[in-house]
Design a protein around this motif. Structure first.
Motif, PDB file in Angstrom:
ATOM      1  N   MET A 182       0.828  -1.203   0.000  1.00  0.00           N
ATOM      2  CA  MET A 182       0.000   0.000   0.000  1.00  0.00           C
ATOM      3  C   MET A 182       0.867   1.259   0.000  1.00  0.00           C
ATOM      4  SD  MET A 182      -3.253  -0.417  -0.131  1.00  0.00           S
ATOM      5  CE  MET A 182      -4.537  -1.639   0.093  1.00  0.00           C
ATOM      6  N   LEU A 183       1.948   1.227   0.771  1.00  0.00           N
ATOM      7  CA  LEU A 183       2.837   2.386   0.846  1.00  0.00           C
ATOM      8  C   LEU A 183       3.419   2.710  -0.531  1.00  0.00           C
ATOM      9  CD1 LEU A 183       4.309   4.435   2.679  1.00  0.00           C
ATOM     10  CD2 LEU A 183       6.103   2.715   2.993  1.00  0.00           C
ATOM     11  N   GLN A 184       3.861   1.670  -1.248  1.00  0.00           N
ATOM     12  CA  GLN A 184       4.448   1.896  -2.572  1.00  0.00           C
ATOM     13  C   GLN A 184       3.397   2.346  -3.585  1.00  0.00           C
ATOM     14  OE1 GLN A 184       7.752   1.828  -3.142  1.00  0.00           O
ATOM     15  NE2 GLN A 184       7.877   1.451  -0.909  1.00  0.00           N
ATOM     16  N   VAL A 185       2.191   1.791  -3.495  1.00  0.00           N
ATOM     17  CA  VAL A 185       1.139   2.166  -4.440  1.00  0.00           C
ATOM     18  C   VAL A 185       0.779   3.643  -4.287  1.00  0.00           C
ATOM     19  CG1 VAL A 185      -1.304   1.852  -5.000  1.00  0.00           C
ATOM     20  CG2 VAL A 185       0.177  -0.135  -4.730  1.00  0.00           C
ATOM     21  N   TYR A 186       0.588   4.077  -3.035  1.00  0.00           N
ATOM     22  CA  TYR A 186       0.144   5.457  -2.819  1.00  0.00           C
ATOM     23  C   TYR A 186       1.278   6.469  -2.991  1.00  0.00           C
ATOM     24  CZ  TYR A 186      -4.581   4.350  -1.238  1.00  0.00           C
ATOM     25  OH  TYR A 186      -5.891   3.965  -1.198  1.00  0.00           O
ATOM     26  N   ASP A 187       2.503   6.063  -2.672  1.00  0.00           N
ATOM     27  CA  ASP A 187       3.601   7.030  -2.712  1.00  0.00           C
ATOM     28  C   ASP A 187       4.407   6.975  -4.004  1.00  0.00           C
ATOM     29  OD1 ASP A 187       2.799   7.795  -0.267  1.00  0.00           O
ATOM     30  OD2 ASP A 187       4.510   6.994   0.852  1.00  0.00           O
ATOM     31  N   ARG A 188       4.331   5.900  -4.777  1.00  0.00           N
ATOM     32  CA  ARG A 188       5.126   5.811  -5.999  1.00  0.00           C
ATOM     33  C   ARG A 188       4.275   5.582  -7.243  1.00  0.00           C
ATOM     34  NH1 ARG A 188      10.917   2.799  -5.024  1.00  0.00           N
ATOM     35  NH2 ARG A 188      11.568   4.035  -3.212  1.00  0.00           N
ATOM     36  N   VAL A 189       3.410   4.584  -7.171  1.00  0.00           N
ATOM     37  CA  VAL A 189       2.663   4.228  -8.384  1.00  0.00           C
ATOM     38  C   VAL A 189       1.701   5.334  -8.792  1.00  0.00           C
ATOM     39  CG1 VAL A 189       1.001   2.597  -9.362  1.00  0.00           C
ATOM     40  CG2 VAL A 189       2.879   1.770  -7.947  1.00  0.00           C
ATOM     41  N   ILE A 190       0.871   5.804  -7.850  1.00  0.00           N
ATOM     42  CA  ILE A 190      -0.136   6.811  -8.197  1.00  0.00           C
ATOM     43  C   ILE A 190       0.502   8.150  -8.565  1.00  0.00           C
ATOM     44  CG2 ILE A 190      -2.076   8.144  -7.294  1.00  0.00           C
ATOM     45  CD1 ILE A 190      -2.942   5.681  -5.756  1.00  0.00           C
TER      46      ILE A 190
END
Length: 582
Positions: A45-53
């Motif tokens: 979740m951390l990577q999705v919200y901080d990097r992917v999006i």
């Protein structure tokens, strides 16, 4: 011998736990890896919200998605292996303890080990095995890793870590409260359960008398009272655990929302990212899940712990069966020296200072008033009840020096309350020998005068007799039990009221069986009120109020009351168609 009997069981328990140490270590390592892998969801979740999006990168999403899926698969495999290992621990514990537990069923009345219906040790072992195979131990292995999750929360932000820590303290306090509040009602419920099952078993065994004499209603009322007491304590324990479980679940949900709210405030103040806000909420939920799981299974944990403590106590009380030298089969004499006996668990003596001796080829008749201690003497000389003082010797060797199983081959015992086992007639006569000799089974049946009766049955020796021999009459059960006592031509044959259910034909067969014991050089001890059982006895022993009143040749003992009355409490003794004993 006493110190050895206490040391060996403790050594046994230490060896058993040592043998499982590697398994527990493996489970602990697996739990550590699982706890680390459990961070996958939060980090994803951390990577999705901080990097992917923010980066609009689908390739990054695919990459971290593959990594997360792989880690989830490994976590699932490890959790499955951990569950399988815990199930194996339960099975291994059962394999190591089941012989001790089953052995206690035979020794519990001798050593006053188990109250109630006598099956408590079996239920205890089942309860411990079931707990080890369930989800309760998993929570206990996961609890030590809570600080890891809380530490990560502090790395996200101080206020997130502080919020999570306060919530963890509250939930751990609930777990401690569950221990304090559930211990007493759980113990009371276990005690009531034992009494409940014992009463039910007693009614099941004596249902004929209950129905015939019309006190079914009173037994039902008593069952209702006993069952009500059990259910009351069970309800208290269930309410305590249920209340704390519900409270812990609601608090965990509130805490998860509180962490999310704190994270939102930090995001608004630009002190944290959206990924940290979502990841910390998931992380806190995972961190405190073991506490909630532990509280939910606390009732099972308390019950398993009480069962384990009873099993430890049981193993510690059980006598060691170590004999460095195997004694030869007895051949010459039974000697009782200054024997005093009290029922197991009771200090009141029922036999006091009994001394006598009989040689091979002797049939001894034991008579006296009811409740004078005759059956207690039978239990003592067969080794069922231990001597409070004095000794019982076969060929000068005390009973304690014999290996119990080897001594049993040289002893035949017919108790006053005859009970057979579910199986065939041959199984019961042969004492469930794995490879019984047909010749020995037939010889025992003929010695007891029951051979003709058996072969007239449709299946003969293979006839199944049902639980407690329920498919046979009382007289048939007694004669088959006599054949069991004579199986293998034991040196010492002890018969307690052997003709209480016999007809004239059975009395004659009993006399012939005792004459056979005398002819082959054995010793027979016959406890009887009916004179027909004493026809083969040439020596009599009179017990009154737990004391030996007379001992000697039958003719002398019979004539003695006529010339000189026995002490107060004794009765006139007459043989040959008239009353004896009382």
């Amino acid at each position: 011998m006493v110190s050895q009997s206490k040391e060996v069981p403790r050594t046994f328990l230490l060896a058993m736990l040592a043998s499982l140490r590697k398994v527990f270590f493996s489970i602990a390592i697996a739990s550590a890896v699982i706890s680390v892998l459990a961070l996958t969801g939060s980090l994803f979740m951390l990577q999705v919200y901080d990097r992917v999006i923010p980066g609009h990168s689908v390739s990054t999403l695919v990459g971290i998605g593959i990594i997360a899926a792989t880690l989830f698969v490994f976590q699932g495999i490890l959790e499955l292996l951990r569950s399988m290992l815990l199930a194996r621990v339960g099975v291994a514990l059962d394999e190591r303890m089941n012989e001790k537990v089953f052995g206690s069923l035979m020794l519990q009345h001798q050593l006053a080990l188990v109250p109630g219906d006598g099956m408590q040790s079996v239920r205890d072992l089942d309860k411990v095995r079931s707990f080890l195979s369930g989800a309760g131990p998993i929570a206990l292995f996961d609890l030590p890793w809570i600080p890891l999750y809380l530490g990560l929360c502090f790395l996200f932000h101080f206020w997130i870590g502080l919020t999570a820590t306060c919530g963890a303290i509250v939930l751990v306090s609930l777990a401690v409260l569950a221990e304090i509040l559930s211990q007493r009602p759980a113990a009371e419920a276990a005690k009531d359960l034992t009494a409940r099952l014992a009463f039910a078993e007693g009614v099941r065994r004596n249902w004929e008398a209950v129905v015939a004499m019309g006190f079914v209603g009173r037994m039902t009322d008593r069952w209702t009272d006993i069952n009500g007491a059990y259910m009351a304590n069970q309800l208290v324990a269930a309410n305590v655990i249920g209340t704390l479980t519900t409270t812990s679940r609601i608090l965990r949900l509130m805490l998860q929302s509180a962490v999310l709210a704190v994270g939102a405030i930090l995001v608004i103040q630009q002190e944290a990212t959206g990924g940290i806000m979502i990841a910390s909420s998931i992380l806190v939920s995972r961190a405190l899940a073991p506490v909630e799981l532990a509280i939910g299974h606390w009732k099972g944990f308390v019950a398993a712990r009480q069962s384990w403590l009873r099993l430890v106590k049981l193993v510690d009380i059980l006598p060691a069966e170590i004999r460095s030298v195997s004694l030869p089969a007895p051949r010459s004499k039974l000697t009782v020296e200054s024997l005093s006996v009290a029922p197991p668990g009771n200090r009141e003596l029922v036999l006091r200072n009994i001394s006598f001796g009989v040689s091979a080829g002797t049939i001894l008749g034991v008579i006296g008033p009811s409740a004078s201690g005759k059956s207690s003497l039978a239990r003592a000389i067969t080794g069922i009840w231990p001597a409070s003082s004095g000794s019982i010797r076969l060929d000068q060797a005390a009973l304690s020096q014999w290996d119990p199983s080897k001594l049993g081959r040289n002893v035949g015992y017919l108790p006053q309350d005859v009970s057979l086992f579910d199986g065939s007639i041959a199984d019961n006569i042969s004492r469930f020998d794995e490879q019984p000799s047909s010749e020995s089974v037939v010889a025992a049946a003929k010695s007891a005068g029951v051979y003709d009766m058996i072969v007239k049955l449709p299946q003969g020796f293979d006839t199944l007799i049902g639980e407690s021999g329920s498919r046979l009459s009382a007289g048939q059960r007694q004669r088959i039990a006599l054949a069991r006592a004579l199986y293998g031509e034991p040196f010492l044959v002890v018969l307690d009221e052997p003709n209480s259910n016999l007809d004239t034909e059975g009395d004659a067969a009993l006399t012939q069986a005792l004459l056979g014991v005398r002819a082959r050089g054995g010793i027979g001890v016959v406890i009887a009120h009916r004179p027909s059982a004493l026809a083969a006895a040439e020596t009599l022993l009179v017990i009154v109020e737990g004391r030996l009143q007379a001992f000697g040749p039958k003719e002398t003992i019979i004539a003695e009351p006529v010339r000189q009355p026995l002490k107060q409490g004794a009765v006139r003794l007459k043989i040959g168609g008239e009353e004896t004993g009382s």
